[in-house]
Design a protein around this motif. Structure first.
Motif, mmCIF file in Angstrom:
data_model
loop_
_atom_site.group_PDB
_atom_site.id
_atom_site.type_symbol
_atom_site.label_atom_id
_atom_site.label_comp_id
_atom_site.label_asym_id
_atom_site.label_seq_id
_atom_site.Cartn_x
_atom_site.Cartn_y
_atom_site.Cartn_z
ATOM 1 N N LYS A 7 0.833 -1.214 0.000
ATOM 2 C CA LYS A 7 0.000 0.000 0.000
ATOM 3 C C LYS A 7 0.862 1.256 0.000
ATOM 4 O O LYS A 7 0.597 2.209 -0.746
ATOM 5 N N VAL A 8 1.907 1.267 0.809
ATOM 6 C CA VAL A 8 2.801 2.431 0.878
ATOM 7 C C VAL A 8 3.490 2.651 -0.469
ATOM 8 O O VAL A 8 3.560 3.780 -0.969
ATOM 9 N N ARG A 9 3.991 1.588 -1.061
ATOM 10 C CA ARG A 9 4.651 1.723 -2.372
ATOM 11 C C ARG A 9 3.674 2.211 -3.439
ATOM 12 O O ARG A 9 4.033 3.037 -4.273
ATOM 13 N N CYS A 10 2.466 1.683 -3.412
ATOM 14 C CA CYS A 10 1.456 2.136 -4.378
ATOM 15 C C CYS A 10 1.191 3.633 -4.218
ATOM 16 O O CYS A 10 1.085 4.360 -5.219
ATOM 17 N N GLU A 11 1.086 4.093 -2.995
ATOM 18 C CA GLU A 11 0.855 5.521 -2.749
ATOM 19 C C GLU A 11 2.037 6.363 -3.240
ATOM 20 O O GLU A 11 1.851 7.410 -3.855
ATOM 21 N N GLN A 12 3.267 5.894 -2.957
ATOM 22 C CA GLN A 12 4.457 6.621 -3.413
ATOM 23 C C GLN A 12 4.505 6.701 -4.931
ATOM 24 O O GLN A 12 4.749 7.769 -5.501
ATOM 25 N N TRP A 13 4.280 5.582 -5.606
ATOM 26 C CA TRP A 13 4.361 5.564 -7.064
ATOM 27 C C TRP A 13 3.199 6.314 -7.712
ATOM 28 O O TRP A 13 3.368 6.927 -8.763
ATOM 29 N N THR A 14 2.049 6.300 -7.066
ATOM 30 C CA THR A 14 0.930 7.097 -7.575
ATOM 31 C C THR A 14 1.306 8.569 -7.567
ATOM 32 O O THR A 14 1.064 9.291 -8.549
ATOM 33 N N LYS A 15 1.922 9.014 -6.486
ATOM 34 C CA LYS A 15 2.356 10.415 -6.381
ATOM 35 C C LYS A 15 3.402 10.730 -7.455
ATOM 36 O O LYS A 15 3.332 11.765 -8.129
ATOM 37 N N ILE A 16 4.373 9.851 -7.636
ATOM 38 C CA ILE A 16 5.439 10.056 -8.635
ATOM 39 C C ILE A 16 4.842 10.128 -10.037
ATOM 40 O O ILE A 16 5.180 11.022 -10.831
ATOM 41 N N TRP A 30 11.579 12.857 -17.988
ATOM 42 C CA TRP A 30 11.238 13.271 -16.629
ATOM 43 C C TRP A 30 11.896 12.334 -15.617
ATOM 44 O O TRP A 30 12.436 12.794 -14.610
ATOM 45 N N CYS A 31 11.852 11.041 -15.889
ATOM 46 C CA CYS A 31 12.478 10.071 -14.975
ATOM 47 C C CYS A 31 13.976 10.327 -14.867
ATOM 48 O O CYS A 31 14.544 10.319 -13.767
ATOM 49 N N ARG A 32 14.633 10.554 -16.009
ATOM 50 C CA ARG A 32 16.073 10.832 -16.004
ATOM 51 C C ARG A 32 16.375 12.074 -15.164
ATOM 52 O O ARG A 32 17.316 12.083 -14.367
ATOM 53 N N GLU A 33 15.569 13.114 -15.366
ATOM 54 C CA GLU A 33 15.789 14.374 -14.654
ATOM 55 C C GLU A 33 15.603 14.222 -13.150
ATOM 56 O O GLU A 33 16.238 14.916 -12.361
ATOM 57 N N HIS A 34 14.731 13.285 -12.731
ATOM 58 C CA HIS A 34 14.449 13.112 -11.310
ATOM 59 C C HIS A 34 15.147 11.891 -10.703
ATOM 60 O O HIS A 34 14.873 11.516 -9.567
ATOM 61 N N GLY A 35 16.063 11.286 -11.464
ATOM 62 C CA GLY A 35 16.844 10.169 -10.934
ATOM 63 C C GLY A 35 16.010 8.922 -10.667
ATOM 64 O O GLY A 35 16.297 8.174 -9.735
ATOM 65 N N ILE A 36 14.984 8.711 -11.479
ATOM 66 C CA ILE A 36 14.112 7.546 -11.313
ATOM 67 C C ILE A 36 14.348 6.597 -12.476
ATOM 68 O O ILE A 36 14.417 7.021 -13.633
ATOM 69 N N SER A 37 14.457 5.318 -12.178
ATOM 70 C CA SER A 37 14.617 4.308 -13.228
ATOM 71 C C SER A 37 13.352 4.280 -14.072
ATOM 72 O O SER A 37 12.250 4.104 -13.546
#
Length: 128
Positions: A7-16, A30-37
């Motif tokens: 649930k926590v991961r889903c909430e985090q990824w929903t926000k991202i 956008w992912c590259r700019e924010h350091g996200i795979s």
């Protein structure tokens, strides 16, 4: 993964994902700019969509068809409408609101022409 962690991961990824979509940028950039795979981003985007779909399907308790309210033989009436030949011909004819003529060139424009189209036409006329 336990339910709380999930649930926590889903909430985090929903926000991202919402932040990315709100940015209007290309998702990979956008992912590259924010350091996200980007692989993680697309994985979670797909997973959240699938979970949302499944929960929608499972929560839908209404039957697709209510047999009591559907008559055995539905009554449908059709009425044929005929246009007079004069109205059929006159409605099909294009009636321009503006006619621009220059030498052998003629341009006919209706009031329904978009501003973008008119701008392009204006640019073409000025280019000559």
């Amino acid at each position: 993964m336990d339910k709380i962690t999930h649930k926590v991961r889903c909430e985090q990824w929903t926000k991202i994902i919402k932040e990315c979509l709100a940015s209007g940028m290309n998702k990979t950039a956008w992912c590259r700019e924010h350091g996200i795979s980007d692989k993680s981003f697309f994985y979670w985007q797909r997973r959240l969509r699938e979970e949302a779909y499944i929960s929608t399907v499972e929560s839908s308790s209404l039957p697709a068809v209510n047999a009591v309210s559907v008559p055995a033989e539905p009554s449908v009436d059709f009425v044929e409408l005929r246009l007079s030949e004069q109205s059929a011909v006159s409605s099909a004819a294009f009636r321009p609101d503006v006619i621009i003529r220059k030498d052998s060139f003629s341009l006919e424009i209706s009031n329904t022409a978009s501003a973008e189209l008119l701008s392009r036409i204006g640019g073409l006329l000025h280019a000559e």
